[in-house]
Design an enzyme around this catalytic site. Sequence first.
Site, PDB file in Angstrom:
ATOM      1  N   ASP A  15      54.091  59.628  17.923  1.00  9.92           N
ATOM      2  CA  ASP A  15      52.895  59.459  16.808  1.00  9.92           C
ATOM      3  C   ASP A  15      51.966  60.264  16.945  1.00  9.92           C
ATOM      4  O   ASP A  15      51.893  61.162  17.946  1.00  9.92           O
ATOM      5  CB  ASP A  15      52.264  57.862  17.296  1.00  9.92           C
ATOM      6  N   GLY A  18      50.247  63.060  11.536  1.00  9.65           N
ATOM      7  CA  GLY A  18      49.320  63.018  10.544  1.00  9.65           C
ATOM      8  C   GLY A  18      47.782  63.436  11.017  1.00  9.65           C
ATOM      9  O   GLY A  18      47.065  64.360  10.270  1.00  9.65           O
ATOM     10  N   ARG A  28      49.464  66.693   5.769  1.00 13.90           N
ATOM     11  CA  ARG A  28      50.166  65.860   6.733  1.00 13.90           C
ATOM     12  C   ARG A  28      51.683  66.270   6.782  1.00 13.90           C
ATOM     13  O   ARG A  28      52.288  66.235   7.948  1.00 13.90           O
ATOM     14  CB  ARG A  28      50.234  64.361   6.171  1.00 13.90           C
ATOM     15  N   HIS A  32      54.143  66.715  10.066  1.00 12.73           N
ATOM     16  CA  HIS A  32      55.439  66.102  10.222  1.00 12.73           C
ATOM     17  C   HIS A  32      56.513  67.422  10.660  1.00 12.73           C
ATOM     18  O   HIS A  32      57.415  67.255  11.501  1.00 12.73           O
ATOM     19  CB  HIS A  32      56.030  65.489   9.212  1.00 12.73           C
ATOM     20  N   LEU A 126      73.977  64.198  26.385  1.00 14.88           N
ATOM     21  CA  LEU A 126      72.739  63.295  26.078  1.00 14.88           C
ATOM     22  C   LEU A 126      73.321  62.584  24.961  1.00 14.88           C
ATOM     23  O   LEU A 126      73.631  63.114  23.916  1.00 14.88           O
ATOM     24  CB  LEU A 126      71.529  64.034  25.803  1.00 14.88           C
ATOM     25  N   ARG A 183      54.736  56.646  24.573  1.00 15.04           N
ATOM     26  CA  ARG A 183      53.821  56.839  23.004  1.00 15.04           C
ATOM     27  C   ARG A 183      53.037  57.789  23.197  1.00 15.04           C
ATOM     28  O   ARG A 183      51.755  57.634  24.125  1.00 15.04           O
ATOM     29  CB  ARG A 183      53.460  55.389  22.672  1.00 15.04           C
TER      30      ARG A 183
HETATM   31  C1  IPE Z   1      55.064  53.932  14.633  1.00 11.96           C
HETATM   32  O1  IPE Z   1      53.999  54.606  14.243  1.00 11.96           O
HETATM   33  C2  IPE Z   1      56.442  54.628  13.902  1.00 11.96           C
HETATM   34  C3  IPE Z   1      56.829  55.883  14.356  1.00 11.96           C
HETATM   35  C4  IPE Z   1      56.615  56.898  15.077  1.00 11.96           C
HETATM   36  C5  IPE Z   1      57.979  56.372  13.578  1.00 11.96           C
HETATM   37  P1  IPE Z   1      53.067  54.377  13.128  1.00 11.96           P
HETATM   38  O2  IPE Z   1      52.097  55.462  12.879  1.00 11.96           O
HETATM   39  O3  IPE Z   1      53.882  54.057  11.956  1.00 11.96           O
HETATM   40  O4  IPE Z   1      52.469  53.072  13.617  1.00 11.96           O
HETATM   41  P2  IPE Z   1      51.207  52.128  13.733  1.00 11.96           P
HETATM   42  O5  IPE Z   1      50.860  52.082  12.038  1.00 11.96           O
HETATM   43  O6  IPE Z   1      50.077  53.287  14.045  1.00 11.96           O
HETATM   44  O7  IPE Z   1      50.968  51.131  14.465  1.00 11.96           O
HETATM   45  C1  IPE Z   2      54.234  59.675  13.269  1.00  7.23           C
HETATM   46  O1  IPE Z   2      53.171  60.278  13.052  1.00  7.23           O
HETATM   47  C2  IPE Z   2      55.305  59.893  12.161  1.00  7.23           C
HETATM   48  C3  IPE Z   2      55.769  58.827  11.761  1.00  7.23           C
HETATM   49  C4  IPE Z   2      55.288  57.558  11.862  1.00  7.23           C
HETATM   50  C5  IPE Z   2      56.812  58.867  10.618  1.00  7.23           C
HETATM   51  P1  IPE Z   2      52.114  59.794  11.819  1.00  7.23           P
HETATM   52  O2  IPE Z   2      52.426  60.074  10.408  1.00  7.23           O
HETATM   53  O3  IPE Z   2      52.093  58.180  12.154  1.00  7.23           O
HETATM   54  O4  IPE Z   2      50.641  60.350  12.285  1.00  7.23           O
HETATM   55  P2  IPE Z   2      49.262  59.575  12.320  1.00  7.23           P
HETATM   56  O5  IPE Z   2      49.458  58.207  13.004  1.00  7.23           O
HETATM   57  O6  IPE Z   2      49.040  59.277  11.109  1.00  7.23           O
HETATM   58  O7  IPE Z   2      48.363  60.584  13.105  1.00  7.23           O
HETATM   59 MG    MG Z   3      50.906  56.807  13.215  1.00  6.20          MG
END
Ligand code: IPE
Ligand code: IPE
Ligand code: MG
Length: 246
Positions: A15, A18, A28, A32, A126, A183
Amino acid sequence: MEQRKLPKHIAIIMDGNGRWATLQGLPRVLGHRAGVETVRRIVEASSEIGIRALTLYAFSSENWDRPSNEIGDLMHLLDEFIELELPTMRKNSIRLRAIGRLHLLPETTLVRLQRAIQETAQHDGLTLTLALSYGGRQEIVDACRRVAAEVKAGAVEPQQIDESTLAAHLYAPDLPDPDLLIRTSGEQRISNFLLWQISYTELYLTQKLWPDFSKQDLLDAVEEYERRERRFGRRATAESLANGNG
Ligand code: IPE
Ligand code: IPE
Ligand code: MG
């Protein structure tokens, strides 16, 4: 030398892509993209230190609610990742798998994914499992549907159903439960990841945003895991009490 108790299976909620991009004034999608580089680094590092299974939360069931251009970017990066990573998977004998409602993925992505899964099926290094279009509740629902179908067909009696029955109908029933769940990005929630499998998994939460997560961060998490005492509801051992645990 003291025997290491390396986690056999590490699961990661990747996570913060973004926020990483926004902090640098970037779109964003570039977060990714940087996140994919981290994936490649962490896959390589995991295989190097002898982790047997790595499961990465790459796209959740709930992520389908994001704007369609972001979903498109993520699917495109997934296509790219598979192509770029295949040579590494061959070199390190990495076996690719995927869990989730995969039929919801775009056709071209699904075909590419399935090809890579097939090509690496015999690899014995792995096991890299990508959770795609994945939700923990959805997985349990899908497992229940399959068990119910067996009951309806007369193959199973309801009173025969136990934990092992349900576990055997999950998406990857042969994978052991994760020992360690990491996480990134400072959030302290599970976000519908592996709900069934993490009942006794050790949690490791870090502030680091996923694009900044390094091999050293992975080693730190593993070392912290190795210092913990897993009790599974039992009492602390005399040895751990002497060490100040419990
Ligand atoms: C969890 O992250 C899903 C992935 C890492 C693929 P999110 O960014 O979607 O989770 P929330 O919405 O903050 O709980
Ligand atoms: C995790 O990064 C990737 C996915 C959920 C696909 P995010 O896109 O959730 O990044 P934040 O949480 O907005 O920073
Ligand atoms: Mg996120």
